[in-house]
Design an enzyme around this catalytic site. Structure first.
Site, PDB file in Angstrom:
ATOM      1  N   THR A 384      32.562  44.824  17.947  1.00 44.06           N
ATOM      2  CA  THR A 384      32.053  45.215  16.636  1.00 44.06           C
ATOM      3  C   THR A 384      32.117  44.075  15.618  1.00 44.06           C
ATOM      4  O   THR A 384      32.694  43.027  15.868  1.00 44.06           O
ATOM      5  CB  THR A 384      32.819  46.472  16.136  1.00 44.06           C
ATOM      6  N   THR A 402      27.958  47.772  15.579  1.00 44.51           N
ATOM      7  CA  THR A 402      28.481  47.459  16.907  1.00 44.51           C
ATOM      8  C   THR A 402      27.489  47.733  18.025  1.00 44.51           C
ATOM      9  O   THR A 402      26.561  48.541  17.870  1.00 44.51           O
ATOM     10  CB  THR A 402      29.755  48.295  17.165  1.00 44.51           C
ATOM     11  N   GLU A 404      29.402  48.074  20.842  1.00 43.44           N
ATOM     12  CA  GLU A 404      30.638  48.420  21.544  1.00 43.44           C
ATOM     13  C   GLU A 404      31.276  47.159  22.105  1.00 43.44           C
ATOM     14  O   GLU A 404      31.452  46.199  21.371  1.00 43.44           O
ATOM     15  CB  GLU A 404      30.415  49.476  22.613  1.00 43.44           C
ATOM     16  N   ASP A 424      32.696  55.566  24.455  1.00 39.84           N
ATOM     17  CA  ASP A 424      33.651  55.990  23.427  1.00 39.84           C
ATOM     18  C   ASP A 424      33.945  57.480  23.498  1.00 39.84           C
ATOM     19  O   ASP A 424      34.745  57.993  22.716  1.00 39.84           O
ATOM     20  CB  ASP A 424      33.124  55.653  22.025  1.00 39.84           C
ATOM     21  N   SER A 449      34.179  57.378  16.564  1.00 42.20           N
ATOM     22  CA  SER A 449      34.200  55.947  16.276  1.00 42.20           C
ATOM     23  C   SER A 449      35.380  55.613  15.385  1.00 42.20           C
ATOM     24  O   SER A 449      35.750  56.387  14.498  1.00 42.20           O
ATOM     25  CB  SER A 449      32.906  55.531  15.568  1.00 42.20           C
ATOM     26  N   SER A 450      35.973  54.448  15.615  1.00 51.61           N
ATOM     27  CA  SER A 450      37.018  53.952  14.713  1.00 51.61           C
ATOM     28  C   SER A 450      36.420  53.201  13.521  1.00 51.61           C
ATOM     29  O   SER A 450      37.161  52.858  12.589  1.00 51.61           O
ATOM     30  CB  SER A 450      37.981  53.034  15.473  1.00 51.61           C
TER      31      SER A 450
END
Length: 566
Positions: A384, A402, A404, A424, A449-450
Site C-alpha cells: 500500500t 493499494t 495489496e 484480505d 481493510s486496515s
C-alpha cells in the site's frame, strides 16, 4: 456517468452531537502541499495544483503516477479509501473505492477441495485473489463533485513518464533484486522487469511502459467508464481466468460496481476531532484506540517515558482484539461502529491497563450492539501507499491506496498490475460448528481493510492536519504512534513519523530498532516480552497546519517527499 449520481456529501462530524456544517469560508489563498511516497508522483500532483487544480484533480495525477513508478504498492488495478474536506462548504466526505468479490464468490474461494485453506503464497498470485478494482471509479466520483480541471488534462505527466521512461528508484530496485516474494515468479513480472539477458532491471535503470501510456490516453479520452465495461475490462477478466487457480470475475461484476461516499466516522480526541472512513476501513478501530489512550496523561508522560509507550502498546492490543472480531463490510455484517467507541465500553477497556505492569494478552470485548462472530483468520500482508494534498483553495484530502501485497497478483493488464485484495478476506469463513466469521468471503462483499486515512480538525472544526500510512494490518499502529507524537508529544510531523514503530497485538509485540534503551528496558521491566526488529514497513505521510505555516513529514523508511507550492 452513472456512478456520479451516487455521490452523497455530508457534514463533517455527522454522528458527533452538536457538530454541524461550517459556514462557507471567506475567499482565501492557501499554500498548496503534496506529500507522497515518490518524488515523481508528488511533482505530478504539484503540477496540477500549479495549474489551478483542486486536491482531487491532483490526487488523480498522483495515483496515475504511483501506479507507474511505485507499482509494488498501488495502481489503477487496485482500490482506495479517501477522506476529503471541502473548504467552501465546510463539508467532509469519506470515499470508499474498496474492491468487491465476484457475485459468484462464497466461502470456498480460498479453500482446497478437502476444505482446508490454500497456502497464502499460492492464493496471492491466483486469479481468485482479484476483486473489481475501485480506485479509478472512486476518483472519478470525487472529481465529479470536487474537480476543477478537465478529466482529460490530468494524465499528461504519468503518460509522458510511461512513454519516455523513468528511472527505477532504490525502493523498487530493492524489491526486484530480492525476488523473495511469490509475484517475482509470475510471467508478467519477469517480462515487464526483465533486462533482456535473463535477469531483472535494477536501481538506476530506465523503465518504459508503452502499454500503460496507452491506457492513460484511453482513460483520459473515454473516462473512467473503461473500468466498468469495454476492452480493458474484458482483458482484466481474461487475465484473472488464467491458471493456476483461475477466478470467476464476470462483466456484470464490473458493471454493477459502484464506489461509495458518505459520512466519515468522526470522534473527539482531547481538543481535536479525528475523521476516518467507515468500515470496511478499520478507521473506527483507530478511533477506539485513541479513546483508550485519551484516558491517560500522555503529555505528562512524554515521548521519553516508558509509561507513554506502554499505553500505546496496550491500546493497540485492545484495538486489534476488537477489530479482528467485529470489523468487516458493514453492508453485509453489523459492525458496532458506535459501540466500539461507547464511553462506558472504552472505560472498561482502558481499566484493564495497569501503568507500570504488563497486562495479560487481551481477548475481544463485547461493545454495545455487537454480534457474536467466530474467531477471525484473516492474513494481511504489508503493502500500500499513502498521500495527502491541500490545494490553493483550502480543500484537502488524505488517501490510502493499494494493490495489496507486492505487485498485487503479479498479473498485468494494460501496463498495470491487478490487485490481490480478496486475500484480505478470512480464508476460513466458518467454524466447524457453523459459526460465521465477520470477514468471510461473500459475493459482492468488500474485504476488511486496515487502510485508515485521517483528517484532523480543531475544536472549532477547522482543518489542521492529515496523516496516513501503508503497512497492512500495522497501518493502525503506525497511524496511532504518529497521532500521539503530533498531538500529545508536540513533535513535528517529521519527528512523529520517524519515531520507532510499535506494533502490538494480542499475540506479539514488535518494537522497531531506535527506541531509547532506557525506554525499552522500562517496558521489559514491566513484564513485556518484546520482539526487537530492524525495520517496520510504514510509509507515513502527513501535514499539520501550525501557526500559519506548513509542518510536513515524509517517512524516512521510504522515498517520500513533502512539496509546497506558491
Amino acid at each position: 456517468m452513472q456512478s456520479r449520481r451516487f455521490l452523497l456529501t455530508v457534514a463533517l462530524g455527522l454522528g458527533l452531537s452538536g457538530c454541524a456544517t461550517l459556514s462557507p469560508a471567506p475567499r482565501e489563498r492557501f499554500t498548496p502541499v503534496v506529500a507522497a511516497a515518490n518524488p515523481l508522483a508528488a511533482r505530478a500532483g504539484m503540477e496540477i495544483l500549479a495549474r489551478g487544480g483542486t486536491a482531487v484533480d491532483a490526487a488523480i495525477a498522483v495515483q496515475a503516477t504511483l501506479s507507474l513508478v511505485e507499482p509494488q504498492s498501488s495502481g489503477l488495478g487496485g482500490g482506495a479509501f479517501m477522506v476529503y474536506y471541502d473548504r467552501k462548504t465546510g463539508q467532509t466526505t469519506a470515499y470508499n473505492g474498496r474492491e468487491t468479490a465476484p457475485k459468484s464468490a462464497d466461502g470456498t474461494l480460498f479453500l482446497k477441495p478437502d476444505g482446508t485453506p490454500l497456502p497464502f503464497g499460492e492464493a496471492v498470485v491466483s486469479g481468485r485473489a482479484t476483486g473489481v478494482p475501485g480506485a479509478v471509479l472512486m476518483l472519478d466520483m470525487a472529481h465529479a463533485q470536487h474537480g476543477k480541471l478537465a478529466w482529460k488534462d490530468l494524465f499528461h505527466t504519468p503518460e509522458k513518464l510511461a512513454e519516455e521512461g523513468f528511472v527505477i528508484s532504490p525502493r523498487l530496485g530493492n524489491y526486484l533484486a530480492s525476488g523473495r516474494f511469490p509475484q517475482s515468479q509470475t510471467p508478467d513480472v519477469k517480462t515487464y522487469f526483465g533486462d533482456g539477458a535473463g535477469g531483472v532491471k535494477k536501481t538506476g535503470d530506465v523503465l518504459k511502459n508503452p502499454a500503460y501510456a496507452q491506457t492513460l490516453r484511453t482513460l483520459a479520452d473515454k473516462g473512467a467508464v473503461i473500468f466498468r465495461e469495454g476492452p480493458l475490462v474484458e482483458a482484466m477478466i481474461a487475465k484473472t481466468h488464467e491458471g493456476p487457480l483461475p477466478g470467476d470475475l464476470q462483466p456484470l461484476d464490473f458493471k454493477m460496481y459502484f464506489p461509495k461516499s458518505g459520512a466519515p466516522v468522526c470522534d473527539t480526541y482531547r481538543v481535536y476531532i479525528i475523521c476516518v472512513p467507515e468500515p470496511p476501513s478499520s478507521g473506527v478501530s483507530l478511533l477506539q484506540a485513541l479513546k483508550i489512550v485519551e484516558a491517560f496523561p500522555m503529555n505528562a508522560y512524554g515521548v521519553n517515558d516508558a509509561r507513554g509507550w506502554q499505553v500505546i502498546i496496550e491500546a493497540e492490543r485492545l484495538m486489534y482484539a476488537d477489530r479482528d472480531q467485529y470489523v468487516a463490510d458493514n453492508d453485509f455484517v453489523s459492525v458496532p461502529v458506535t459501540g466500539l467507541r461507547d464511553p462506558a465500553y472504552v472505560r472498561s477497556r482502558a481499566a484493564t491497563i495497569s501503568i507500570g505492569k504488563a497486562s495479560p494478552a487481551p481477548t475481544y470485548g463485547t461493545p454495545p450492539t455487537a454480534v457474536a462472530w467466530a474467531k477471525d483468520a484473516t492474513q494481511e500482508p504489508a503493502g500500500t501507499t499513502h498521500f495527502v494534498i491541500r490545494d490553493r483553495y483550502g480543500n484537502a484530502l488524505s488517501m490510502t491506496t493499494t494493490v495489496e501485497s507486492i505487485f498485487g497478483t503479479g498479473r498485468m493488464v494494460g501496463g498495470f498490475f491487478l490487485n490481490n485484495q480478496l486475500t484480505d478476506f478470512s480464508f476460513t469463513p466458518v467454524t466447524k460448528a457453523g459459526q460465521k466469521v465477520a470477514n468471510a468471503v461473500e459475493g459482492g462483499k468488500r474485504p476488511r481493510s486496515s487502510m485508515s486515512p485521517v483528517l484532523i480538525f480543531d475544536k472549532d472544526k477547522r482543518l489542521i492536519g492529515m496523516i496516513g500510512s501503508p503497512g497492512g494490518s500495522s497501518i493502525l499502529s503506525y497511524n496511532l504512534k504518529a497521532l500521539v507524537g503530533m498531538l500529545d508529544w508536540n513533535l513535528s510531523v517529521q519527528e512523529a513519523v520517524a519515531l520507532p514503530n510499535i506494533v502490538a497485538n494480542p499475540a506479539a509485540i514488535r518494537i522497531e530498532a531506535g527506541l531509547k534503551p532506557e525506554i525499552l528496558q522500562g517496558l521489559k521491566d514491566m513484564g513485556y516480552t518484546i520482539q526487537e526488529v530492524q525495520g517496520e514497513n510504514s510509509g507515513l505521510h502527513g501535514v499539520m497546519f501550525r501557526n500559519g505555516g506548513i509542518d510536513g513529514g515524509a517517512d524516512p523508511r521510504r522515498e517520500g517527499v513533502v512539496l509546497t507550492g506558491q
